[in-house]
Design a protein around this motif. Sequence first.
Motif, PDB file in Angstrom:
ATOM      1  N   ARG A  62       0.871  -1.182   0.000  1.00 28.70           N
ATOM      2  CA  ARG A  62       0.000   0.000   0.000  1.00 28.70           C
ATOM      3  C   ARG A  62       0.905   1.228   0.000  1.00 28.70           C
ATOM      4  NH1 ARG A  62      -5.158   0.450   1.513  1.00 28.70           N
ATOM      5  NH2 ARG A  62      -5.316  -1.651   2.331  1.00 28.70           N
ATOM      6  N   THR A 192      12.438  -5.651   8.566  1.00 31.79           N
ATOM      7  CA  THR A 192      11.433  -4.809   9.228  1.00 31.79           C
ATOM      8  C   THR A 192      11.460  -3.388   8.676  1.00 31.79           C
ATOM      9  OG1 THR A 192      13.026  -4.362  10.984  1.00 31.79           O
ATOM     10  CG2 THR A 192      11.459  -6.139  11.390  1.00 31.79           C
ATOM     11  N   GLY A 193      11.656  -3.274   7.349  1.00 33.55           N
ATOM     12  CA  GLY A 193      11.482  -1.969   6.703  1.00 33.55           C
ATOM     13  C   GLY A 193      10.017  -1.822   6.302  1.00 33.55           C
ATOM     14  N   SER A 194       9.741  -0.875   5.416  1.00 33.24           N
ATOM     15  CA  SER A 194       8.351  -0.610   5.004  1.00 33.24           C
ATOM     16  C   SER A 194       7.673  -1.870   4.464  1.00 33.24           C
ATOM     17  CB  SER A 194       8.311   0.467   3.916  1.00 33.24           C
ATOM     18  OG  SER A 194       8.872   1.654   4.394  1.00 33.24           O
ATOM     19  N   SER A 195       8.425  -2.684   3.690  1.00 33.42           N
ATOM     20  CA  SER A 195       7.813  -3.882   3.100  1.00 33.42           C
ATOM     21  C   SER A 195       7.491  -4.900   4.189  1.00 33.42           C
ATOM     22  CB  SER A 195       8.749  -4.515   2.067  1.00 33.42           C
ATOM     23  OG  SER A 195       9.096  -3.581   1.077  1.00 33.42           O
ATOM     24  N   GLN A 198       4.587  -4.092   6.339  1.00 35.77           N
ATOM     25  CA  GLN A 198       3.288  -4.174   5.644  1.00 35.77           C
ATOM     26  C   GLN A 198       2.865  -5.618   5.412  1.00 35.77           C
ATOM     27  OE1 GLN A 198       3.572  -1.887   1.961  1.00 35.77           O
ATOM     28  NE2 GLN A 198       2.509  -0.205   2.947  1.00 35.77           N
ATOM     29  N   ARG A 215      16.467  -7.474  12.458  1.00 34.30           N
ATOM     30  CA  ARG A 215      17.871  -7.137  12.742  1.00 34.30           C
ATOM     31  C   ARG A 215      17.948  -5.765  13.402  1.00 34.30           C
ATOM     32  NH1 ARG A 215      22.088  -7.680   7.887  1.00 34.30           N
ATOM     33  NH2 ARG A 215      21.119  -5.736   7.179  1.00 34.30           N
ATOM     34  N   THR A 216      17.175  -4.803  12.857  1.00 37.21           N
ATOM     35  CA  THR A 216      17.132  -3.459  13.451  1.00 37.21           C
ATOM     36  C   THR A 216      15.668  -3.082  13.661  1.00 37.21           C
ATOM     37  OG1 THR A 216      19.073  -2.901  12.100  1.00 37.21           O
ATOM     38  CG2 THR A 216      17.937  -1.081  13.172  1.00 37.21           C
ATOM     39  N   LYS A 333      16.230   6.745   8.576  1.00 36.07           N
ATOM     40  CA  LYS A 333      15.897   5.624   7.712  1.00 36.07           C
ATOM     41  C   LYS A 333      14.442   5.892   7.410  1.00 36.07           C
ATOM     42  CE  LYS A 333      18.115   1.268   8.698  1.00 36.07           C
ATOM     43  NZ  LYS A 333      18.084   0.069   9.512  1.00 36.07           N
ATOM     44  N   ALA A 383      11.959  -9.644   3.026  1.00 39.01           N
ATOM     45  CA  ALA A 383      11.537  -8.229   2.960  1.00 39.01           C
ATOM     46  C   ALA A 383      12.803  -7.410   3.192  1.00 39.01           C
ATOM     47  CB  ALA A 383      10.480  -7.940   4.015  1.00 39.01           C
ATOM     48  N   GLY A 385      14.630  -5.453   1.143  1.00 37.89           N
ATOM     49  CA  GLY A 385      14.877  -4.163   0.508  1.00 37.89           C
ATOM     50  C   GLY A 385      15.531  -4.241  -0.861  1.00 37.89           C
ATOM     51  N   TRP A 498      19.245   3.183   3.302  1.00 39.61           N
ATOM     52  CA  TRP A 498      19.519   2.949   1.877  1.00 39.61           C
ATOM     53  C   TRP A 498      19.774   4.262   1.139  1.00 39.61           C
ATOM     54  CZ3 TRP A 498      15.908   5.331  -1.103  1.00 39.61           C
ATOM     55  CH2 TRP A 498      14.573   5.368  -0.691  1.00 39.61           C
TER      56      TRP A 498
END
Length: 544
Positions: A62, A192-195, A198, A215-216, A333, A383, A385, A498
């Motif tokens: 999204r 555990t980024g945006s992807s 979600q 990891r973070t 980030k 996920a 990135g 990134w």
Amino acid sequence: MVVQGKQGGEATEAFDVVVVGAGFAGLYMLCRLRKLGLKAVVIEAGDGVGGTWYWNRYPGARCDVPSFEYSYSFDPEIEQEWNWTERYAAQPEILAYIEHVAERHDLLRDIRFSTRVTAAAYDEPTGRWMVETSMGGRLDCRHLVLAVGPLSSPAIPKIEGLNEFAGDVVHTGRWPKEGIDVRGRRVAVIGTGSSGIQVAPELAKQAGRLYLLQRTPAYSVPSRNRPLTEAEVADLKARYPAIRARAQANRSAISFEVGEQGALEVDEATRRAIYEQRWRDGGLAFAGAFSDIFEDVEANGTAGAFVREKILETVRDPETGRKLLPDTLIGCKRLCVDNGYFEMFNRDNVELVDLRERPLERVTTNGLVVGGEDIPLDAIVLATGFDAITGAHLRIDIRGRGGQNLKDKWRDGPKTYLGIGIAGFPNMFLVSGPGSPAGLANMVTLGEQNVDWIAHCMATLDTRGIREIEAEPQAEDEWVAHVNAVADTSIYPLANSWYIGANVPGKPRVFMPYLDYPAYKARCQQVADSGFPGFRLVADHQAA
Ligand code: N01
């Protein structure tokens, strides 16, 4: 299509312009090129239009920019005829919108799908690009436009044994059209980024057991997504020009209001009330609560502390809550926007695996080994990135003047002028390239701005009888220094993001995006209005 001749047994077709990528930017580029009367073709690796929104079809995908703003502004008719149904559109709706625009403008006939550009070389004697594709044959063109996307080259982590896993392994950015069946199955999400934030809550609703490998810990704010009412849609449509104008004036090219005061200029109670209001409203506007969140570490810390409190309030198990607490700068980030991410950890079938305490050792045929313990699995979701901003360009073997390889040119970090031109690579244009606000501004807005600039440039070259345009090395050096100087007025470069290439092992650590969309746009405009200073222009009659 004109077949000019044969080279090495393969047909060569001639175009004025070859555009790489049929995402938002590539499609609009094609519209503009047609209006200029240029013969153009778009080469697209996917079997449909949409770019990011074609590839990232994972459950929960999204946009985190309001749907009304994450849309083209170039066609007022489409603005009025398309009805966005939610505050933040989900991937299927955005893809349907892009497909609608492609059909309305009859774009499909000039797009070659399921075809990858593998190489492009500038031929100095003729002043033309020779483009090679995965389908064989060559495309010969005057201008090459790379609209390849800043987040389109998936970063696949090197984890021992990954290829041996017997179950499904899928990257969020390459989600299969048919989906993957996780019903009742054991699934691990890595990242555990945006992807990751979600996809995990959606998979958790169906999976038998879901392991979230972190990891973070990430900062995330609730989206407060909801359906738009008919009255809201009508109101937003009526106010489109004003919404667009407001967005153009914001650093992020999104119309939300940025607080005028600094976080430390107000007392504790006021600060909390403002954060509470932004938290209730949801979305990226949270980070615009105060003017100095991205400029001052202490100010930033007040926002981070607020989100940490919210995480502890939301997650019932205190131990899990503690592990989820980010300890970095917020937003430096990219800030995540979620739909029930922290709430997900209150489900019985979800387990957080903190890789800082239990390192990921390897993948086996049956699952993962973390901290010496086996986790049996049926599916692994990466996920993890993207090789952001430069990855998609460098996958293509691009050779400019004198056979110089773009990989060599960018060995110590990407260099561009305005994020659009590269010294040594005449008549090649980047859309949302390094040195533009790629990743930090509304990508549809930035794409339109870049495409308009490029189209104007091509038209001017023709009017003035100019055969070749190429960034000058000095202008490029000055631009790179300027991008960094602007970044250094903020605290963004302090984070391992990134934006700075920190997520890809071995990537040069250089801050790539330009931080301020309005300033960027003004500078591009000024260059165009002043006859393209910083670019070397060679007239037809001067050509060798
Ligand atoms: O990728 P990311 P993303 N072992 O790089 C982890 C846009 N986007 O796809 O932080 C274990 O942000 C990595 O850990 P760490 C948006 O611009 C937008 O999620 O490096 N973990 C991190 O947690 C976004 O910023 C939307 O320690 C590993 C995660 O994987 C950008 O795309 C939705 C690992 C990667 O996070 C990228 O987001 C989705 C390893 N070996 C994406 N390698 C919306 O519009 C990596 N990680 C809402």
